[in-house]
Design a protein around this motif. Structure first.
Motif, PDB file in Angstrom:
ATOM      1  N   GLY A  15      -5.443   3.704  -3.153  1.00 14.71           N
ATOM      2  CA  GLY A  15      -5.053   2.377  -2.701  1.00 14.71           C
ATOM      3  C   GLY A  15      -4.729   2.405  -1.215  1.00 14.71           C
ATOM      4  O   GLY A  15      -4.624   3.479  -0.607  1.00 14.71           O
ATOM      5  N   PRO A  16      -4.563   1.242  -0.590  1.00 13.73           N
ATOM      6  CA  PRO A  16      -4.301   1.203   0.856  1.00 13.73           C
ATOM      7  C   PRO A  16      -2.956   1.813   1.232  1.00 13.73           C
ATOM      8  O   PRO A  16      -2.715   2.084   2.409  1.00 13.73           O
ATOM      9  CB  PRO A  16      -4.349  -0.291   1.180  1.00 13.73           C
ATOM     10  CG  PRO A  16      -4.035  -0.983  -0.116  1.00 13.73           C
ATOM     11  CD  PRO A  16      -4.621  -0.107  -1.177  1.00 13.73           C
ATOM     12  N   TRP A  17      -2.074   2.019   0.250  1.00 19.19           N
ATOM     13  CA  TRP A  17      -0.766   2.611   0.549  1.00 19.19           C
ATOM     14  C   TRP A  17      -0.842   4.124   0.746  1.00 19.19           C
ATOM     15  O   TRP A  17       0.125   4.739   1.176  1.00 19.19           O
ATOM     16  CB  TRP A  17       0.207   2.289  -0.581  1.00 19.19           C
ATOM     17  CG  TRP A  17      -0.359   2.501  -1.949  1.00 19.19           C
ATOM     18  CD1 TRP A  17      -0.393   3.655  -2.667  1.00 19.19           C
ATOM     19  CD2 TRP A  17      -0.991   1.506  -2.763  1.00 19.19           C
ATOM     20  NE1 TRP A  17      -1.004   3.457  -3.869  1.00 19.19           N
ATOM     21  CE2 TRP A  17      -1.375   2.143  -3.967  1.00 19.19           C
ATOM     22  CE3 TRP A  17      -1.260   0.143  -2.602  1.00 19.19           C
ATOM     23  CZ2 TRP A  17      -2.019   1.464  -4.999  1.00 19.19           C
ATOM     24  CZ3 TRP A  17      -1.902  -0.532  -3.633  1.00 19.19           C
ATOM     25  CH2 TRP A  17      -2.280   0.121  -4.812  1.00 19.19           C
ATOM     26  N   LYS A  18      -1.982   4.739   0.445  1.00 17.36           N
ATOM     27  CA  LYS A  18      -2.170   6.166   0.702  1.00 17.36           C
ATOM     28  C   LYS A  18      -2.667   6.350   2.129  1.00 17.36           C
ATOM     29  O   LYS A  18      -3.666   5.771   2.534  1.00 17.36           O
ATOM     30  CB  LYS A  18      -3.180   6.752  -0.279  1.00 17.36           C
ATOM     31  CG  LYS A  18      -3.691   8.152   0.063  1.00 17.36           C
ATOM     32  CD  LYS A  18      -2.609   9.205  -0.022  1.00 17.36           C
ATOM     33  CE  LYS A  18      -3.204  10.606   0.138  1.00 17.36           C
ATOM     34  NZ  LYS A  18      -3.680  10.870   1.513  1.00 17.36           N
ATOM     35  N   ALA A  19      -1.952   7.163   2.908  1.00 21.61           N
ATOM     36  CA  ALA A  19      -2.345   7.397   4.297  1.00 21.61           C
ATOM     37  C   ALA A  19      -3.697   8.097   4.354  1.00 21.61           C
ATOM     38  O   ALA A  19      -3.907   9.093   3.655  1.00 21.61           O
ATOM     39  CB  ALA A  19      -1.287   8.242   5.003  1.00 21.61           C
ATOM     40  N   PRO A  20      -4.630   7.598   5.179  1.00 17.99           N
ATOM     41  CA  PRO A  20      -5.946   8.237   5.286  1.00 17.99           C
ATOM     42  C   PRO A  20      -5.870   9.473   6.188  1.00 17.99           C
ATOM     43  O   PRO A  20      -6.413   9.509   7.297  1.00 17.99           O
ATOM     44  CB  PRO A  20      -6.813   7.132   5.901  1.00 17.99           C
ATOM     45  CG  PRO A  20      -5.853   6.331   6.729  1.00 17.99           C
ATOM     46  CD  PRO A  20      -4.531   6.384   6.003  1.00 17.99           C
ATOM     47  N   ALA A  21      -5.174  10.477   5.736  1.00 14.21           N
ATOM     48  CA  ALA A  21      -4.955  11.689   6.533  1.00 14.21           C
ATOM     49  C   ALA A  21      -4.891  12.897   5.617  1.00 14.21           C
ATOM     50  O   ALA A  21      -4.832  12.766   4.394  1.00 14.21           O
ATOM     51  CB  ALA A  21      -3.670  11.554   7.347  1.00 14.21           C
ATOM     52  N   ASN A  22      -4.900  14.092   6.255  1.00 14.43           N
ATOM     53  CA  ASN A  22      -4.943  15.363   5.527  1.00 14.43           C
ATOM     54  C   ASN A  22      -6.169  15.403   4.626  1.00 14.43           C
ATOM     55  O   ASN A  22      -6.123  15.880   3.492  1.00 14.43           O
ATOM     56  CB  ASN A  22      -3.668  15.601   4.721  1.00 14.43           C
ATOM     57  CG  ASN A  22      -3.516  17.063   4.313  1.00 14.43           C
ATOM     58  OD1 ASN A  22      -4.283  17.919   4.757  1.00 14.43           O
ATOM     59  ND2 ASN A  22      -2.539  17.347   3.484  1.00 14.43           N
ATOM     60  N   THR A  23      -7.261  14.886   5.156  1.00 13.99           N
ATOM     61  CA  THR A  23      -8.532  14.877   4.435  1.00 13.99           C
ATOM     62  C   THR A  23      -9.648  15.156   5.431  1.00 13.99           C
ATOM     63  O   THR A  23      -9.482  14.965   6.634  1.00 13.99           O
ATOM     64  CB  THR A  23      -8.756  13.533   3.727  1.00 13.99           C
ATOM     65  OG1 THR A  23      -9.963  13.593   2.961  1.00 13.99           O
ATOM     66  CG2 THR A  23      -8.885  12.391   4.724  1.00 13.99           C
TER      67      THR A  23
END
Length: 525
Positions: free
Chosen positions: A352-360
């Motif tokens: 969902g948008p509440w998950k930071a798009p990082a550590n990927t």
């Protein structure tokens, strides 16, 4: 059913709704790419300066790319940059170069032929992209027939500020896009790039439906020491408005988007074989096989395609093979915004948008022009002067290339510091706004207030259950108020206002994890 309208005897059925209206969640990951495409036409209709929704890369190829000729001809080239090998007196200090014999040659692009949108869209779909909008502001311009100087920043005169500004403005009539991306903005001058970014942020702030993802000029070939000047220039040119609607990523990424089959001798010296021949067939070390191939190409006496001739040159000349590898490396260095749009889409679809798009990771990213350390990232992530945070893309041993930042440009704001918070709020606001349209002109009374409260509460409860809001219970995660004496006065009702107050506890990423260790005395069993 209005009983006063019944005039004749009979049986009448009166159906009542058992369930109230519901909030339909809006799409959260729909990027809009603004820039230049190979073409913009389909079935005789022009799609230039028309925001066009696509659902796959195949649709993008159909509308915005050249059609392939029939076999056995080579597929059409959708992106055709031009490069030059320029002899230098000594080893170049900046830019890519190679050694041919005893001479150094800088490998330099014709700036008029450099574009990023086509490969950025490819990178978006490689990273899990789905629905997207394309705003083609024009097609590729003419080449200049000459390269830039070694170390010079690429500025493409064919990329116009007004074209991109007009393309962004066209999105004012589109409510669905949630991300604005201009991959070719870094091909503008620093001043024009700043003007465009400020326009995008102002539009984002006004519409409240999308964020802008920015790339940073200089990120393609940063100086190991002076790269901070590029960062400072970026921060100085983004203004101070709408910062919580913007996010920036640094540096560019080396990708594997374009393959050896996408580059050949026509990408050298503007296709002039005569300028290539002295490098592949020098008089000091003649190569008869190369000479024969080049002669056939020049005289058009052969029956092979360009790709077949290129493969023959690769097999016959190690120098040609090395040149192609250098050029392929350069054309594959791309701004990260397209890849980040794909990463955000994949994250939204999975969580969902509440998950930071990082550590990927970014699929297709194979190298970085600069490997930032933790100490170097400190000044990117936290800027005490302007607060404009920049998200780093870093290499980690054993892990590879990872997105290592999750902040908006408004890094000093406790409310809007994180991309996931900003995007979650856009998601919640727009979903509730569209659902509330059903109650426009409804009676402004308790029945309507309770219906609106129930509708929004049910939606927020489902978001909380998915992990989008924090709290041990729903009451801890959100509250919805609507009514006389709580959110409205009698005067508000007379003026036609129905005020709804919504409070949410948005999930924030654990950006800094601190683990404390302390030694203690041994104790007996």
């Amino acid at each position: 059913m209005n009983l006063t309208t019944i005039k004749s005897p009979g049986v009448y059925i009166n159906e009542k709704n058992a369930f109230g209206n519901s909030v339909v969640p809006v799409a959260t990951a729909v990027p809009a790419f603004i820039g230049y495409t190979p073409q913009a036409e389909y079935e005789g209709k022009s799609y230039t300066n028309i925001p066009t929704k696509i659902t796959s890369f195949a649709e993008f190829l159909t509308i915005f790319c050249y059609p392939n000729p029939p076999a056995p001809a080579d597929p059409a080239k959708q992106y055709n940059p031009e490069y030059y090998l320029v002899k230098q007196k000594s080893k170049p200090e900046k830019g890519d170069y190679m050694l041919i014999g005893s001479d150094y040659y800088s490998i330099l692009p014709d700036p008029n032929t450099i574009y990023y949108l086509y490969n950025s869209v490819r990178l978006f779909y490689d990273n899990g992209g789905g629905d997207a909008y394309i705003v083609s502001v024009g097609t590729y311009g003419k080449s200049s027939g000459k390269p830039i100087s070694p170390g010079e920043q690429i500025v493409n005169p064919n990329v116009k500020l007004n074209d991109l500004k007009n393309g962004v403005a066209l999105l004012k009539n589109e409510q669905e896009p949630t991300m604005y991306i201009c991959p070719e903005a870094t091909l503008l001058s620093v001043d024009n790039n700043g003007t465009l970014m400020q326009e995008m942020l102002l539009q984002n702030e006004d519409m409240q439906t999308a964020i802008s993802i920015f790339d940073i000029i200089g990120g393609a070939d940063p100086d190991p020491i002076l790269y901070t000047e590029d960062i400072e220039a970026f921060r100085n040119n983004t203004g101070s408005n709408g910062l919580n609607y913007g996010a920036a990523y640094y540096p560019f990424i080396g990708t594997a988007i374009m393959q050896p089959s996408d580059i050949d001798y026509t990408n050298l010296f503007d296709g002039d074989i005569k300028k290539l021949e002295p490098l592949l067939n020098p008089s000091s070390d003649p190569n008869p096989t190369v000479a024969s191939i080049l002669s056939e190409i020049e005289n058009s006496s052969g029956s092979l395609t360009v790709s077949q001739y290129s493969n023959s040159l690769t097999a016959a000349s190690a120098t040609y093979n090395t040149i192609m590898q250098h050029i392929l490396t350069q054309v594959n260095i791309l701004p990260p915004s397209g890849g980040m749009a794909g990463v955000i889409t994949m994250t939204d679809n999975q969580i969902g948008p509440w998950k930071a798009p990082a550590n990927t990771s970014i699929v297709g990213a194979v190298s970085l022009p600069i490997k930032l350390s933790s100490s170097q990232q400190e000044n990117l992530n936290v800027d005490v002067v302007s607060g404009k945070s920049i998200n780093a893309i870093r290499f980690f041993n054993g892990l590879g290339i990872l997105v290592w930042g999750a902040r908006t440009l408004d890094g000093n704001s406790m409310d809007w510091r994180y991309i996931s918070v900003r995007r979650t709020m856009i998601f919640l606001e727009q979903s509730c706004k569209l659902a509330a349209n059903a109650y426009v002109f409804e009676p402004n009374d308790k029945n309507t207030w309770e219906s609106v409260k129930a509708m929004i509460s049910s939606f927020l409860n489902s978001v909380w259950k998915q992990g989008g809001l924090q709290g041990a219970s729903a009451a801890d995660a959100f509250s919805v108020e609507c009514g006389l004496g709580s959110t409205m006065t009698a005067e508000d009702i007379l003026n036609g206002f129905m005020n709804v107050s919504i409070k949410v506890a948005v999930v924030r990423p654990a950006e800094f994890i601190v683990i404390t260790f302390q030694q203690q005395m041994a104790t007996s069993a």
